[in-house]
Design a protein around this motif. Structure first.
Motif, PDB file in Angstrom:
ATOM      1  N   VAL A  21       0.841  -1.205   0.000  1.00 27.87           N
ATOM      2  CA  VAL A  21       0.000   0.000   0.000  1.00 27.87           C
ATOM      3  C   VAL A  21       0.870   1.247   0.000  1.00 27.87           C
ATOM      4  N   TYR A  22       1.948   1.214   0.794  1.00 28.22           N
ATOM      5  CA  TYR A  22       2.854   2.366   0.841  1.00 28.22           C
ATOM      6  C   TYR A  22       3.470   2.616  -0.536  1.00 28.22           C
ATOM      7  N   GLY A  23       3.920   1.531  -1.192  1.00 29.59           N
ATOM      8  CA  GLY A  23       4.518   1.700  -2.510  1.00 29.59           C
ATOM      9  C   GLY A  23       3.504   2.219  -3.515  1.00 29.59           C
ATOM     10  N   PHE A  24       2.271   1.732  -3.398  1.00 30.88           N
ATOM     11  CA  PHE A  24       1.237   2.157  -4.347  1.00 30.88           C
ATOM     12  C   PHE A  24       0.907   3.636  -4.184  1.00 30.88           C
ATOM     13  N   LEU A  25       0.921   4.117  -2.934  1.00 29.29           N
ATOM     14  CA  LEU A  25       0.530   5.513  -2.714  1.00 29.29           C
ATOM     15  C   LEU A  25       1.670   6.480  -2.965  1.00 29.29           C
ATOM     16  N   SER A  26       2.922   6.050  -2.749  1.00 26.52           N
ATOM     17  CA  SER A  26       4.003   7.026  -2.812  1.00 26.52           C
ATOM     18  C   SER A  26       4.698   7.060  -4.169  1.00 26.52           C
TER      19      SER A  26
ATOM     20  N   VAL B  82      19.359   5.798 -15.141  1.00 31.18           N
ATOM     21  CA  VAL B  82      18.715   7.032 -14.685  1.00 31.18           C
ATOM     22  C   VAL B  82      17.809   6.676 -13.516  1.00 31.18           C
ATOM     23  N   ASP B  83      18.049   7.300 -12.374  1.00 25.11           N
ATOM     24  CA  ASP B  83      17.223   7.012 -11.212  1.00 25.11           C
ATOM     25  C   ASP B  83      15.834   7.621 -11.374  1.00 25.11           C
ATOM     26  N   LEU B  84      14.900   7.048 -10.634  1.00 29.01           N
ATOM     27  CA  LEU B  84      13.552   7.611 -10.621  1.00 29.01           C
ATOM     28  C   LEU B  84      13.578   8.973  -9.941  1.00 29.01           C
ATOM     29  N   PRO B  85      12.646   9.865 -10.297  1.00 31.03           N
ATOM     30  CA  PRO B  85      12.598  11.139  -9.586  1.00 31.03           C
ATOM     31  C   PRO B  85      12.259  10.921  -8.119  1.00 31.03           C
ATOM     32  N   ARG B  86      12.799  11.802  -7.295  1.00 29.21           N
ATOM     33  CA  ARG B  86      12.579  11.678  -5.855  1.00 29.21           C
ATOM     34  C   ARG B  86      11.083  11.811  -5.561  1.00 29.21           C
ATOM     35  N   PRO B  87      10.516  10.923  -4.728  1.00 25.94           N
ATOM     36  CA  PRO B  87       9.072  11.042  -4.442  1.00 25.94           C
ATOM     37  C   PRO B  87       8.766  12.320  -3.681  1.00 25.94           C
ATOM     38  N   ILE B  88       7.553  12.806  -3.891  1.00 24.12           N
ATOM     39  CA  ILE B  88       7.127  14.033  -3.219  1.00 24.12           C
ATOM     40  C   ILE B  88       7.074  13.771  -1.713  1.00 24.12           C
ATOM     41  N   LYS B  89       7.700  14.676  -0.946  1.00 22.33           N
ATOM     42  CA  LYS B  89       7.857  14.472   0.502  1.00 22.33           C
ATOM     43  C   LYS B  89       6.522  14.262   1.205  1.00 22.33           C
ATOM     44  N   SER B  90       5.575  15.175   0.952  1.00 22.34           N
ATOM     45  CA  SER B  90       4.319  15.117   1.696  1.00 22.34           C
ATOM     46  C   SER B  90       3.558  13.845   1.315  1.00 22.34           C
ATOM     47  N   ALA B  96       3.117   6.682   4.174  1.00 20.18           N
ATOM     48  CA  ALA B  96       3.676   5.909   5.279  1.00 20.18           C
ATOM     49  C   ALA B  96       2.742   5.956   6.479  1.00 20.18           C
ATOM     50  N   LEU B  97       2.193   7.145   6.742  1.00 22.53           N
ATOM     51  CA  LEU B  97       1.292   7.302   7.896  1.00 22.53           C
ATOM     52  C   LEU B  97       0.063   6.422   7.741  1.00 22.53           C
ATOM     53  N   SER B  98      -0.559   6.451   6.546  1.00 18.68           N
ATOM     54  CA  SER B  98      -1.803   5.691   6.384  1.00 18.68           C
ATOM     55  C   SER B  98      -1.531   4.195   6.377  1.00 18.68           C
ATOM     56  N   SER B  99      -0.402   3.760   5.780  1.00 19.71           N
ATOM     57  CA  SER B  99      -0.166   2.317   5.782  1.00 19.71           C
ATOM     58  C   SER B  99       0.201   1.838   7.178  1.00 19.71           C
ATOM     59  N   LEU B 100       0.931   2.682   7.948  1.00 19.80           N
ATOM     60  CA  LEU B 100       1.241   2.295   9.334  1.00 19.80           C
ATOM     61  C   LEU B 100      -0.040   2.195  10.156  1.00 19.80           C
ATOM     62  N   ALA B 101      -0.955   3.163   9.969  1.00 19.39           N
ATOM     63  CA  ALA B 101      -2.213   3.135  10.714  1.00 19.39           C
ATOM     64  C   ALA B 101      -3.025   1.901  10.347  1.00 19.39           C
ATOM     65  N   GLY B 102      -3.070   1.584   9.052  1.00 23.07           N
ATOM     66  CA  GLY B 102      -3.803   0.390   8.632  1.00 23.07           C
ATOM     67  C   GLY B 102      -3.193  -0.866   9.205  1.00 23.07           C
ATOM     68  N   PHE B 103      -1.853  -0.936   9.206  1.00 18.54           N
ATOM     69  CA  PHE B 103      -1.194  -2.114   9.760  1.00 18.54           C
ATOM     70  C   PHE B 103      -1.494  -2.278  11.237  1.00 18.54           C
TER      71      PHE B 103
END
Lengths: 104, 172
Positions: A21-26, B82-90, B96-103
């Protein structure tokens, strides 16, 4: 001797699911999104096999569910990659942000 | 701690650790290779439970099929090195927050719940039993989904060819 319980397996599978889920969202690249979906499908398979092993050892339903999920996941991955390659030909990119046109 | 439980921890650590690296790595090729190791760890868990057939299917279909297909499409669509572009911080923070909460929610649920198991004797899950079940038309037979999956695979194959075929375009 067997101190690994069902909860250990549920822990592993839910950890894998939420990593997916984390990989899918980020992520934004379509191929990495596909990889995250594969991780989630795998966690579901672990659940089916573990429930079959620990709770209903007299039946084989979980095993067959996992088997058919693997077959459908293979078909899904093939179609998804065909779509990704087609999109690459159209937009020269497979970033999800670039696919913002809803018509052909 | 017995040897078999140590083996379980090693296999699940392999699966979870390489899955984490697969979603965090910025080189897409490395990400695919970590996904491969994660799938091998899951197949090891099936071996650990003595479901040898499903573990073999996992290795053949996922490791031999899907990951190779993914690597193939990476070669077709990405520039190597060529590396992937850096993911957007927010976005990655909230993911991470939502997957941690779900877990945590799921973990709380299954730690509180007690599962009732039936005490039937463990059935043989060898290849022969699976083959008989898969083609039997009886009460517990699986011949209908088996045939449906064969039709689905045919449809997926034709669909892939139709989608990915190069359009004949004389202008370009």
């Amino acid at each position: 001797m067997n101190e690994i319980t069902l909860n250990h397996f549920l822990f592993v599978s839910s950890a894998l699911f939420f990593i997916g889920v984390y990989g899918f969202l980020s992520r934004r690249n379509l191929i990495t999104l596909l990889m995250s979906v594969e991780l989630m499908l795998n966690s579901v398979n672990i659940n089916f096999i573990a429930f079959n092993h620990y709770l209903w050892p007299g039946k084989m339903d979980g095993l067959f569910f996992a088997l058919f999920i693997i077959a459908i996941a293979a078909a899904e991955a093939a179609v998804a990659i065909a779509i990704i390659i087609h999109m690459y030909r159209q937009y020269k990119s497979i970033d999800v942000e670039d696919a913002n046109v809803l018509r052909f | 701690m017995s040897v078999s439980s140590v083996l379980f921890y090693i296999l699940s650590g392999l699966a979870i650790g390489s899955a984490l690296l697969a979603v965090a790595s910025r080189s897409i090729f490395r990400s695919a290779v970590f996904l491969l190791f994660s799938l091998i760890g899951v197949a090891g868990l099936y071996f650990w439970l003595h479901y040898e057939f499903i573990a073999a299917v996992q290795i053949i279909v996922y490791v031999g099929g899907i990951v190779v297909l993914i690597i193939f499409s990476i070669f077709l669509t990405q520039q190597i090195g060529v590396d992937l572009p850096r993911p957007i911080k927010s976005r990655s923070f909230f993911a991470a927050l939502s997957s941690l909460a779900g877990f945590l929610l799921i973990a709380l649920q299954f730690l509180k719940h007690t599962f009732r198991s039936d005490v039937a004797v463990k059935q043989d899950t060898g290849m022969q039993a699976i083959g008989h079940k898969l083609l039997s038309t009886g009460v517990d037979g699986y011949v209908l989904p088996f045939e449906l999956v064969s039709v689905l695979l045919l449809a997926a194959m034709i669909g892939c060819i139709v989608i990915a075929i190069k359009p004949v375009n004389p202008e370009s």
